[in-house]
Enzyme design. Structure first.
Site, PDB file in Angstrom:
ATOM      1  N   ASP A  73       0.806  -1.218   0.000  1.00  0.00           N
ATOM      2  CA  ASP A  73       0.000   0.000   0.000  1.00  0.00           C
ATOM      3  C   ASP A  73       0.844   1.275   0.000  1.00  0.00           C
ATOM      4  O   ASP A  73       0.328   2.360  -0.244  1.00  0.00           O
ATOM      5  CB  ASP A  73      -0.859   0.037   1.283  1.00  0.00           C
ATOM      6  CG  ASP A  73      -2.215  -0.597   1.086  1.00  0.00           C
ATOM      7  OD1 ASP A  73      -2.656  -0.720  -0.064  1.00  0.00           O
ATOM      8  OD2 ASP A  73      -2.828  -0.968   2.096  1.00  0.00           O
TER       9      ASP A  73
HETATM   10  C1  GLC Z   1      -1.743  -3.809   5.299  1.00  0.00           C
HETATM   11  C2  GLC Z   1      -2.967  -3.820   4.404  1.00  0.00           C
HETATM   12  C3  GLC Z   1      -2.754  -4.683   3.202  1.00  0.00           C
HETATM   13  C4  GLC Z   1      -1.478  -4.336   2.523  1.00  0.00           C
HETATM   14  C5  GLC Z   1      -0.292  -4.361   3.478  1.00  0.00           C
HETATM   15  C6  GLC Z   1       0.980  -3.894   2.867  1.00  0.00           C
HETATM   16  O1  GLC Z   1      -1.598  -5.053   5.902  1.00  0.00           O
HETATM   17  O2  GLC Z   1      -4.113  -4.257   5.115  1.00  0.00           O
HETATM   18  O3  GLC Z   1      -3.825  -4.548   2.307  1.00  0.00           O
HETATM   19  O4  GLC Z   1      -1.274  -5.248   1.486  1.00  0.00           O
HETATM   20  O5  GLC Z   1      -0.583  -3.528   4.583  1.00  0.00           O
HETATM   21  O6  GLC Z   1       0.978  -2.545   2.595  1.00  0.00           O
HETATM   22  C1  GLC Z   2      -0.661   2.532   5.798  1.00  0.00           C
HETATM   23  C2  GLC Z   2       0.096   1.325   6.300  1.00  0.00           C
HETATM   24  C3  GLC Z   2      -0.253   0.104   5.539  1.00  0.00           C
HETATM   25  C4  GLC Z   2      -1.746  -0.033   5.470  1.00  0.00           C
HETATM   26  C5  GLC Z   2      -2.427   1.239   5.004  1.00  0.00           C
HETATM   27  C6  GLC Z   2      -3.908   1.066   5.091  1.00  0.00           C
HETATM   28  O1  GLC Z   2      -0.298   2.801   4.503  1.00  0.00           O
HETATM   29  O2  GLC Z   2       1.476   1.511   6.232  1.00  0.00           O
HETATM   30  O3  GLC Z   2       0.333  -1.013   6.158  1.00  0.00           O
HETATM   31  O4  GLC Z   2      -2.051  -1.046   4.577  1.00  0.00           O
HETATM   32  O5  GLC Z   2      -2.030   2.306   5.791  1.00  0.00           O
HETATM   33  O6  GLC Z   2      -4.624   2.197   4.859  1.00  0.00           O
END
Ligand code: GLC
Ligand code: GLC
Length: 814
Positions: free
Chosen positions: A487
């Site tokens: 993300d």
């Molecule tokens: C969080 C989110 C997931 C994403 C991950 C890596 O666990 O829930 O959707 O893939 O972060 O950013």
């Molecule tokens: C932030 C976190 C990630 C998560 C995301 C969800 O980017 O680092 O882990 O998946 O928020 O909104």
């Protein structure tokens, strides 16, 4: 250092010291009514949606930690001393404190001043209420004259509004008290048809419903004035902060035990039967009273608890293993499976780290979660798949999240995460392999929940696949969009404004930045889809999918390989990310783990190189970090990943979710020692000894462990609600132990450590119980199988055609 121990026989973790490094929590409820409960009775409850229907208040990020809960106070009527058997909120010294977190229940108690007291908290199946069974025993030589008090603070339903909109909230709170039952009815007079209630099995010596009357001015829950005085004030809340407290008098002979049952529940009345008498403003209680009466009866509460135990027995009985490693056994048999059910129920909504007001259900998250629970709850998996698919957009893309109460896509965040659609293929494929229920593909499912747009689920999968074909970048790799699995790799964001959302800000047209990770996922999903198509007799379509994945493989070879490992991406300038040419972020886990998991590079040695490089550059004693070197400054072209200090979260933290991709990749290379070693490094049970460093619960996975660039290397955060649960379960069960569901049957392909003499397992699969034992005779992974004594060809055990319900499978590894 440990703060407790595993009681595997009872499937409990027993915490023996209340001041754990962080609140160590458990979940109550598994259908519609839920709660979180910490080891000191902190936490809150809600009905279906942690934001919109929250029953009780909780104060996130409070000092001290973990405030707001299901608190009990005991007061010695002779000495005037009072304490809480769960330690919080009074935090008085206790003897023999223990908290037993079990499957869907928690028991917390202690002894103090010769009075032993334990409370068992659980949610009966099929009910929207929680039971607290408080048992008090007099361990003194003399008679004990005690008062017991319960307490909760009501949330005015919408947790976000409750914590912010005080100009309104301080006026709206309303309660009723009838026959000792406290009814919380804020907004019931207008648009709500639901209320909460708090009941007690014993005659009351008093009650309170207004927080200030109970606590006294400027006092906290650690020393309520009414408890100190030994008499509740029978207050009725008008506005301010409605709460519930009961007072019960206990006179106990030496050795005598008495039980009090408290119930906290949620009830909805039919709109035209809200009031009694009709036309009044008084809650109609007729419909809820029988339920209250039932569970206030201790014998009936016990029977409900027994049912709950049986429910978990049957779920956890579906897959059970006996290996030489205790940590593997306890995670597979108990806690990892249990955590998978929690991620199914909660997605990423409510934990000690997820406030319940933020994220709804994630499209990619929930699809991946299926991998971990589909065998335990196939009917609910089916429903979840259809809900998810209904939030898919006509383009084949998807809303990134949806709200559980409305099941509608969340407009604030929208779509455009270009990995999302492929996870639907992964999820559906896992469902088909587990259940063999091909009818799901025929289910009509709308796009964007629009009536009239329904198409068979199968068409949704077709559109998922095509979505990427319509979005290829300059190298022929998939465009990344807002982000892929990571993300925080926001290559089209370019945000220089504080507070802007990295997830939704898009300053670039998105036509350049590409993801090698999505390319690997596309190959994986394309092969799964081809297998499904060919099973449905669609040979031409299947070969189209294979053709496209072959093309993508060529592109990956040409533009996705960096010489020793797979590249991660190309940014908006067309520059490499995750390459030896980069200054920082030279190598990433996701593209390497996932490409090899997908089987890419097995034939030409690149898979082996990629895994060796991953081991060399990314593996640490606490797990495998996301990338190296960590980003030491903020990069406008990379986004959120570089917003985290080095070693945390996506910036070179140990993201436990993706470690299993490498474990699976290692099994594909036949390296069981390495696969299981990686598994053990992040296995929470195996980390129990280093509890002071790890800090999170030793019985569940955390999303992240701080990486080697962090000053707190080895410290875990964000326990419970993470894709880590499903992926680790899937990696150990289906790839390391190798008991793998396929469209045709159960494949047996263990890739276990060389020093294991073997293992045994029981797996219930499509209604048949498979008793499996594996014996190692040589160091390799070659397997010879006998089924009910007869040798079979290959390693896939197909379901019996003669109605046998139990099958014995023996495997010799050599
Ligand atoms: C969080 C989110 C997931 C994403 C991950 C890596 O666990 O829930 O959707 O893939 O972060 O950013
Ligand atoms: C932030 C976190 C990630 C998560 C995301 C969800 O980017 O680092 O882990 O998946 O928020 O909104």
């Amino acid at each position: 250092m440990r703060f407790g121990y595993f009681d595997d026989r009872n499937r409990e973790y027993v915490i023996t010291q209340p001041d754990t490094p962080l609140p160590w929590i458990n979940y109550l409820g598994c259908q519609a009514y839920f709660g979180i409960v910490s080891n000191t009775a902190g936490g809150y409850s809600f009905y279906r949606d942690a934001r919109l229907r929250r029953l009780t208040r909780y104060r996130y990020n409070n000092a001290p930690f973990d405030f707001g809960g299901r608190y009990v106070y005991l007061r010695d009527r002779e000495s005037g001393q009072f304490w809480s058997p769960s330690w919080q909120p009074t935090r008085r010294e206790l003897e023999k404190y223990s908290c037993r977190h079990g499957m869907g229940y928690t028991v917390i108690g202690s002894t103090s001043n010769g009075i032993e007291a334990h409370t068992r908290y659980f949610v009966p199946l099929d009910e929207n209420l929680e039971v607290w069974q408080l048992t008090v025993t007099n361990r003194r030589q003399t008679k004990a004259r005690i008062s017991a008090f319960s307490s909760i603070e009501f949330c005015l339903w919408d947790a976000q509004d409750d914590a912010t909109n005080f100009q309104r909230n301080f006026n709206t709170g309303q309660v009723e008290v009838e026959e000792g039952v406290i009814y919380h009815k804020t907004e019931y007079r207008e648009r709500r048809d639901h209320f909460a209630y708090f009941a007690c099995s014993e005659p009351l010596a008093g009650f309170d419903t207004q927080r200030e009357s109970f606590l006294g001015r400027y006092r906290g829950w650690d020393s309520p004035a009414a408890v100190e005085a030994g008499q509740l004030t029978n207050s009725i809340a008008h506005g301010w902060a409605p709460m519930g407290a009961h007072q019960v008098t206990l006179d106990l002979e030496p050795g005598e035990t008495q039980q009090i049952v408290f119930l906290l529940g949620y009830h909805e009345n039919p709109v035209d039967e809200k009031f009694d008498p009709p036309g009044s403003q008084t809650i109609n209680k007729k419909l809820v009273k029988p339920t209250i009466a039932k569970y206030l009866d201790a014998a009936k509460a016990d029977a409900a608890f027994e049912r709950l135990r049986q429910y978990w027995d049957s779920l956890l009985g579906i897959f059970h293993v006996n290996t030489p490693d205790i940590h593997t056994n306890r995670m597979v048999n108990i806690w990892n499976a249990y955590q998978c059910m929690a991620t199914f129920n909660m997605s990423r909504s409510a934990s000690f780290y997820e406030s319940g007001i933020g994220r709804g259900l994630g499209f990619r998250d929930s699809n991946q979660d299926l991998l971990g629970f589909v065998h335990m709850a196939p009917a609910r998996a089916r429903e979840r798949i259809l809900d998810l698919a209904a939030t898919q957009l006509p383009t084949g893309g998807a809303y990134h999240q949806y709200q559980p109460l409305t099941k509608r896509g969340n407009n604030d965040i929208g779509g455009g995460f270009n990995d999302d659609p492929h996870w639907l293929i992964v999820g559906v494929s896992a469902y088909l392999k587990e259940t063999g229920d091909w009818s799901i593909l025929e289910e009509p499912v709308p796009y964007d929940n629009k009536p009239g747009s329904e198409q068979p689920l199968y068409e949704h999968l077709q559109r998922s696949f095509s979505y990427t074909l319509a979005r290829l970048g300059p190298h022929g790799l998939p465009l990344i969009g807002r982000a892929d699995w990571n993300d925080c790799l926001n290559l089209n964001c370019f945000s220089d404004t504080p507070g802007q959302s990295f997830q939704t800000t898009t300053n670039k047209d998105g036509k350049v930045a590409e993801s090698v990770f999505i390319a690997g996922l596309f190959v994986h999903a394309g092969r799964e889809l081809a297998a499904i198509a060919s099973r449905r007799g669609l040979a031409a379509e299947a070969s189209h999918y294979i053709g496209e994945t072959e093309k993508m493989l060529m592109v990956i070879r040409e533009h996705g390989w960096d010489g020793e490992w797979f590249l991660r991406a190309y940014d908006d300038f067309g520059a490499k990310i995750g390459s030896k040419d980069c200054e920082e972020g030279k190598i990433f886990i996701e593209s390497n783990g996932f490409c090899v998991l997908a089987g890419i590079g097995l034939e030409d040695g690149t898979a082996l190189k990629a895994m060796d490089a991953t081991g060399k550059h990314l593996a640490t004693k606490h797990g495998i970090v996301v990338q190296q070197p960590a980003y030491s400054r903020y990069y406008l072209n990379l986004g959120e990943i570089s917003s985290y200090p080095p070693g945390y979260k996506e910036n070179a933290g140990i993201f436990c979710h993706v470690n299993p991709w490498v474990m699976i990749a290692e099994t594909r290379l036949g390296r069981g020692d390495r696969a299981h070693d990686y598994y053990s490094r992040i296995n929470p049970s195996a980390r129990e000894e280093i509890g002071e460093l790890h800090r999170c619960e030793p019985y569940v996975y955390a999303q992240m462990i701080a990486g080697k660039d962090a000053p707190t290397f080895g410290e875990a955060k964000n326990s419970w609600l993470t894709g880590t649960a499903a992926w680790n379960y899937y990696a150990i069960a289906q790839w390391i132990l190798g008991i793998r569901t396929t469209l045709d049957g159960l494949e047996i392909a263990p890739v276990i450590p060389t020093n294991w003499p073997g293992f045994s397992a029981t797996r219930i699969f499509r209604g048949v119980t498979y008793k499996i034992s594996i014996e190692r005779q040589g160091e390799g992974n070659r397997i010879a199988l006998t089924v009910d004594g007869k040798p079979i060809e290959g390693n896939v055990v197909t379901p019996p055609t003669d109605g046998r319900k139990e099958v014995t499978v023996k495997g010799i590894l050599s």
